[in-house]
Motif scaffolding. Structure first.
Motif, PDB file in Angstrom:
ATOM      1  N   ILE A  69      52.639 -14.584 -48.285  1.00  0.00           N
ATOM      2  CA  ILE A  69      52.521 -14.395 -46.838  1.00  0.00           C
ATOM      3  C   ILE A  69      52.098 -15.723 -46.212  1.00  0.00           C
ATOM      4  N   CYS A  70      51.304 -16.485 -46.960  1.00  0.00           N
ATOM      5  CA  CYS A  70      50.879 -17.809 -46.476  1.00  0.00           C
ATOM      6  C   CYS A  70      52.078 -18.713 -46.258  1.00  0.00           C
ATOM      7  N   TYR A  91      53.930 -10.507 -50.758  1.00  0.00           N
ATOM      8  CA  TYR A  91      52.478 -10.712 -50.917  1.00  0.00           C
ATOM      9  C   TYR A  91      52.144 -11.305 -52.292  1.00  0.00           C
TER      10      TYR A  91
HETATM   11  N1  SME Z   1      47.729 -13.292 -50.251  1.00  0.00           N
HETATM   12  C1  SME Z   1      48.177 -14.623 -49.964  1.00  0.00           C
HETATM   13  C2  SME Z   1      47.701 -15.595 -51.015  1.00  0.00           C
HETATM   14  C3  SME Z   1      46.357 -16.168 -50.721  1.00  0.00           C
HETATM   15  S1  SME Z   1      45.072 -15.095 -51.067  1.00  0.00           S
HETATM   16  O1  SME Z   1      45.136 -13.972 -50.088  1.00  0.00           O
HETATM   17  C4  SME Z   1      43.641 -15.844 -50.832  1.00  0.00           C
HETATM   18  C5  SME Z   1      49.677 -14.670 -49.783  1.00  0.00           C
HETATM   19  O2  SME Z   1      50.358 -13.664 -49.974  1.00  0.00           O
HETATM   20  O3  SME Z   1      50.200 -15.750 -49.473  1.00  0.00           O
END
Ligand code: SME
Length: 149
Positions: A69-70, A91
């Motif tokens: 998601i980042c 995710y």
């Molecule tokens: N959930 C995030 C990764 C980072 S952790 O939440 C700290 C994602 O899907 O990019």
């Protein structure tokens, strides 16, 4: 004073890395459903964790812009809210108790500098109110980044 004004005041005298650490801790302690709070900054094609506050560290200290998601929020330059992380194949799991997530880009003009990533143990925890508040926080951090570099 509202939360954004309080945060602006609290980070006023700090350098950028101190300001990030203060900001993540402030956010986590101020809002009950913000269970893990991190700030990633973009370095080349990777998001690199600069500051975090939460019950435990993440294994995702560096996230390629193509993942998670980042990565999605950075590629699309927009806030992403996921109400049920277990139902979203994009995710990247960090903690088994996380149920929802919001990722808010930190921008300078049209360029992504980094992002705020918040996990909640509550499903569908993030609303438009969170988006509006955290986009304000991201603007504040973006201004600070520009000023401090
Ligand atoms: N959930 C995030 C990764 C980072 S952790 O939440 C700290 C994602 O899907 O990019």
């Amino acid at each position: 004073m509202d939360l954004l004004s309080t945060l602006r005041h609290e980070i006023a005298g700090l350098d950028f890395s101190q300001a990030l650490q203060k900001a993540v801790s402030f956010l986590r302690k101020s809002v009950a459903h913000y269970n893990w709070v991190g700030v990633y900054m973009l370095e080349g094609d990777e998001l690199v964790l600069q500051a975090w506050d939460g019950p435990e560290p993440t294994q995702h200290g560096r996230i390629p812009i193509g993942q998670g998601i980042c990565g999605l929020a950075a590629r699309e330059k927009r806030t992403v809210i996921v109400g049920d992380v277990n139902a979203d194949p994009r995710y990247l799991a960090c903690f088994p108790y996380t149920r929802s997530e919001i990722v808010v880009p930190i921008m300078r003009g049209t360029k992504v500098l980094g992002e705020i990533d918040i996990d909640s143990d509550t499903p569908y925890a993030f609303t438009e109110k969170d988006r509006e508040f955290l986009e304000g926080v991201a603007t504040l951090l973006g201004e600070r980044y520009v000023r401090d570099q």
